[in-house]
Design a protein around this motif. Structure first.
Motif, PDB file in Angstrom:
ATOM      1  N   LEU A  15       0.829  -1.199   0.000  1.00 35.61           N
ATOM      2  CA  LEU A  15       0.000   0.000   0.000  1.00 35.61           C
ATOM      3  C   LEU A  15       0.868   1.256   0.000  1.00 35.61           C
ATOM      4  O   LEU A  15       0.559   2.252  -0.673  1.00 35.61           O
ATOM      5  N   GLU A  16       1.986   1.198   0.724  1.00 37.14           N
ATOM      6  CA  GLU A  16       2.875   2.364   0.793  1.00 37.14           C
ATOM      7  C   GLU A  16       3.481   2.697  -0.571  1.00 37.14           C
ATOM      8  O   GLU A  16       3.716   3.868  -0.884  1.00 37.14           O
ATOM      9  N   GLN A  17       3.730   1.683  -1.384  1.00 41.75           N
ATOM     10  CA  GLN A  17       4.262   1.923  -2.729  1.00 41.75           C
ATOM     11  C   GLN A  17       3.234   2.647  -3.602  1.00 41.75           C
ATOM     12  O   GLN A  17       3.579   3.546  -4.380  1.00 41.75           O
ATOM     13  N   ILE A  18       1.984   2.249  -3.469  1.00 35.81           N
ATOM     14  CA  ILE A  18       0.922   2.897  -4.235  1.00 35.81           C
ATOM     15  C   ILE A  18       0.758   4.344  -3.767  1.00 35.81           C
ATOM     16  O   ILE A  18       0.631   5.267  -4.579  1.00 35.81           O
ATOM     17  N   GLU A  19       0.768   4.540  -2.471  1.00 37.16           N
ATOM     18  CA  GLU A  19       0.626   5.887  -1.915  1.00 37.16           C
ATOM     19  C   GLU A  19       1.738   6.808  -2.404  1.00 37.16           C
ATOM     20  O   GLU A  19       1.498   7.978  -2.709  1.00 37.16           O
ATOM     21  N   GLU A  20       2.929   6.291  -2.515  1.00 36.80           N
ATOM     22  CA  GLU A  20       4.066   7.096  -2.952  1.00 36.80           C
ATOM     23  C   GLU A  20       3.874   7.570  -4.386  1.00 36.80           C
ATOM     24  O   GLU A  20       4.193   8.709  -4.721  1.00 36.80           O
ATOM     25  N   VAL A  21       3.355   6.711  -5.243  1.00 36.04           N
ATOM     26  CA  VAL A  21       3.170   7.070  -6.652  1.00 36.04           C
ATOM     27  C   VAL A  21       2.093   8.133  -6.819  1.00 36.04           C
ATOM     28  O   VAL A  21       2.242   9.068  -7.618  1.00 36.04           O
ATOM     29  N   ILE A  22       0.999   8.025  -6.057  1.00 40.15           N
ATOM     30  CA  ILE A  22      -0.106   8.973  -6.242  1.00 40.15           C
ATOM     31  C   ILE A  22      -0.018  10.177  -5.311  1.00 40.15           C
ATOM     32  O   ILE A  22      -0.881  11.060  -5.354  1.00 40.15           O
ATOM     33  N   LYS A  23       1.036  10.250  -4.516  1.00 42.38           N
ATOM     34  CA  LYS A  23       1.181  11.334  -3.538  1.00 42.38           C
ATOM     35  C   LYS A  23       1.055  12.725  -4.153  1.00 42.38           C
ATOM     36  O   LYS A  23       0.461  13.622  -3.537  1.00 42.38           O
ATOM     37  N   PRO A  24       1.580  12.992  -5.364  1.00 43.24           N
ATOM     38  CA  PRO A  24       1.455  14.346  -5.935  1.00 43.24           C
ATOM     39  C   PRO A  24       0.008  14.804  -6.142  1.00 43.24           C
ATOM     40  O   PRO A  24      -0.237  16.005  -6.289  1.00 43.24           O
TER      41      PRO A  24
END
Length: 222
Positions: A79-88
């Protein structure tokens, strides 16, 4: 709106014709998800687009699909990897919707019933995807398009939050728009005019529908 007279039928015809002509002349932004009929990529795009500007989503969308090109790759991600990608984009809670989408879609054949299992997929996204895939021929209404229709038929500003569920708006969509062979283009025309022109306050002088719209002129409203 029940189309019962020649005048109402002619108004409906002009409405559709004007929308399509405007959209074909002004559709300069080639958003990649609009021509892509893959269910996974379409759903990813629409979840990313919630309350987010399209020009911002384009960059994140393309990066997201490079990292997670299919549902099973996304399902395997943390989940943290997905969050990092969509963070912007903000609204990080969408990462959970995307993760759950992958869990539902990985290894499954796509069917309309599959959409009912995916969180964050409401009537607009469901209808859009069904029309894209040729399963139905309905116009999908987001809030922008619904606001435009409400002003067009009532001459008033909407006073409810979920204007896309207003009975008069849905009746107009059903009677005038649904079943059109170019329902997908009508969908995007409503989205774009609603987002660019029929805003709050509306830019009526720029609207291609102004000559026969029920809404008061911009000189009265602005």
């Amino acid at each position: 709106m029940k189309i019962a007279t020649y005048e109402e039928a002619e108004l409906c015809r002009k409405f559709k014709k004007t929308l399509l002509e405007w959209w074909r002349s002004n559709n300069v932004a080639a958003y990649p998800w609009r021509t892509d009929r893959d269910p996974y990529r379409t759903l990813v795009a629409e979840i990313l687009l919630v309350r987010t500007r399209r020009d911002v989503v384009v960059r994140v969308y393309e990066h997201f699909l490079r990292r997670f090109p299919d549902p099973c790759t996304l399902k395997a991600a943390e989940l943290e990897q997905i969050e990092e990608v969509i963070k912007p984009l903000g609204l990080i809670k969408r990462a959970r919707y995307l993760k759950q989408l992958a869990e539902v879609m990985c290894g499954a054949d796509f069917t309309p019933d599959l959409l009912k299992k995916i969180k964050g997929v409401g009537p607009y996204i469901r209808t859009l995807l069904m029309t894209k895939l040729g399963i139905s021929n309905e116009v999908a209404l987001d809030r922008n398009g619904a606001r435009l229709i409400y002003r067009f038929i009532t001459g008033k500003d909407p006073t409810v939050e979920k204007i896309e569920l207003d009975p008069s708006v849905l009746a107009f969509k059903r009677e005038c728009l649904d079943g059109h062979p170019e329902a997908l283009e009508l969908t995007y025309a409503l989205v774009d005019i609603g987002a660019q022109i029929c805003i709050t306050p509306p830019r009526c002088l720029l609207c291609p529908l102004q000559s026969y719209c029920s809404y008061p002129s911009s000189s009265q409203k602005n």
